[in-house]
Design a protein around this motif. Structure first.
Motif, short mmCIF file in Angstrom:
data_model
loop_
_atom_site.label_atom_id
_atom_site.label_comp_id
_atom_site.label_asym_id
_atom_site.label_seq_id
_atom_site.Cartn_x
_atom_site.Cartn_y
_atom_site.Cartn_z
N ASP A 66 -55.97 -12.61 -42.62
CA ASP A 66 -55.77 -13.53 -43.33
C ASP A 66 -56.47 -14.16 -44.28
O ASP A 66 -57.92 -13.79 -44.68
N PRO A 67 -56.05 -15.09 -45.70
CA PRO A 67 -56.86 -15.32 -46.68
C PRO A 67 -58.02 -16.45 -46.57
O PRO A 67 -59.04 -15.96 -47.00
N ASN A 68 -57.98 -16.77 -45.20
CA ASN A 68 -59.20 -17.57 -45.05
C ASN A 68 -60.57 -16.50 -44.29
O ASN A 68 -61.67 -17.15 -43.69
N LEU A 69 -59.69 -15.18 -44.67
CA LEU A 69 -61.39 -14.86 -43.87
C LEU A 69 -62.86 -14.75 -45.02
O LEU A 69 -62.85 -14.92 -45.65
N PRO A 70 -63.24 -14.90 -43.62
CA PRO A 70 -65.12 -15.33 -44.27
C PRO A 70 -65.71 -14.46 -45.61
O PRO A 70 -64.70 -13.46 -44.79
N GLU A 71 -66.59 -14.97 -46.42
CA GLU A 71 -66.44 -13.99 -47.45
C GLU A 71 -67.81 -13.04 -46.60
O GLU A 71 -68.44 -13.88 -46.11
N GLY A 72 -67.78 -12.02 -47.59
CA GLY A 72 -68.53 -11.13 -46.58
C GLY A 72 -68.49 -10.07 -45.90
O GLY A 72 -68.80 -8.54 -46.02
N VAL A 73 -67.14 -10.40 -45.83
CA VAL A 73 -65.97 -9.30 -44.45
C VAL A 73 -65.29 -8.79 -45.58
O VAL A 73 -64.32 -8.44 -46.34
N GLU A 74 -65.75 -7.45 -45.68
CA GLU A 74 -65.18 -6.72 -46.60
C GLU A 74 -64.67 -5.53 -46.32
O GLU A 74 -62.99 -4.89 -46.35
N THR A 75 -64.63 -4.57 -44.51
CA THR A 75 -63.84 -3.90 -44.40
C THR A 75 -63.29 -4.89 -42.56
O THR A 75 -64.99 -5.37 -42.19
N LEU A 76 -62.13 -4.23 -42.17
CA LEU A 76 -62.15 -4.57 -41.04
C LEU A 76 -62.16 -3.16 -40.16
O LEU A 76 -61.18 -1.98 -40.32
N THR A 77 -62.20 -3.47 -38.45
CA THR A 77 -61.24 -2.09 -37.79
C THR A 77 -60.59 -2.39 -36.31
O THR A 77 -60.75 -3.62 -36.60
N LEU A 78 -58.76 -1.80 -37.29
CA LEU A 78 -58.07 -1.80 -35.23
C LEU A 78 -57.99 -1.01 -34.84
O LEU A 78 -57.81 0.11 -35.44
N SER A 79 -59.11 -1.27 -33.55
CA SER A 79 -58.67 -0.46 -32.57
C SER A 79 -58.04 -0.68 -31.22
O SER A 79 -57.63 -1.12 -30.91
#
Length: 211
Positions: free
Chosen positions: A169-182
């Protein structure tokens, strides 16, 4: 004063007249019931979504069109999505992502694949449980196609490529640069038992030994 009833009128004529007068009322009643049933059915989807997301804390996955609603315009922001896969100790499968990480632009759809193989000598049904980290970003990761939506059946020795399509989502909060899908795959004991019982029932019985 009401007109005297003609004694020649039969009870069947009275019944026909009563039905004729009641027909418009019955039609209106049936139309009202049909409209009410349609409205109730139409309301089930949003009510179900609200119950899952607000009461049980389960986020329902959304399609491409719905996932883009309310999102900001796609810009130059780039985030990293990491992929991980594991299996429960009761499940004799190999399971892993084909790529470890991917650079993605929020608001655009991407696809990756996982590899699974049944290393046992019997058919097994597995179910995948997904998670996204960090937790505050989980609501901004939308899977539009995923093998976790349904149970997966692998025959003995069978392998399979399992695709995942997703949008950050483009509304992903600022400061979150990495996501992990497990994903963690678990053995679906109920469906596996049904599968194996069905296989046994289709196997011809052995001939009886001669006396």
């Amino acid at each position: 004063m009401s007109a005297a009833r003609d004694p020649r009128e039969s009870p069947s004529q009275d019944l026909a007249e009563t039905r004729r007068q009641a027909s418009p009322k019955m039609v209106k009643l049936m139309v009202g019931v049909a409209l009410g049933a349609f409205a109730f059915t139409f309301a089930l989807v949003p009510l179900y979504r609200i119950a899952c997301e607000k009461v049980f804390g389960i986020r329902l996955e959304r399609g491409v069109a719905e996932a883009d609603v309310g999102g900001r315009a796609v810009g130059d922001r780039i985030v990293t999505v990491q992929f991980d896969g594991s299996v429960n100790s009761k499940l004799p499968w190999e399971f892993r992502p084909h790529v470890i990480s991917m650079k993605v632009r929020p608001g655009e759809q991407y696809e990756t694949t996982y590899y699974a193989r049944n290393t046992s000598d019997a058919a097994i049904v597995g179910s995948a449980s997904p998670s996204v980290a960090p937790a505050r970003a989980s609501g901004y990761f939308n899977k539009t196609e995923c093998f976790c939506f349904t149970a997966q059946t692998l025959q003995a020795g069978e392998s399979r490529e399992m695709p995942v399509r997703f949008i950050v989502d483009p509304n992903l909060p600022e400061g979150v640069e990495t996501l992990t899908l497990s994903y963690t795959f678990f053995k679906n004991d109920v469906l596996t038992a049904r599968l194996q019982q069905g296989a046994v029932s289709k196997t011809p019985s052995s001939p009886l030994a001669a006396p």
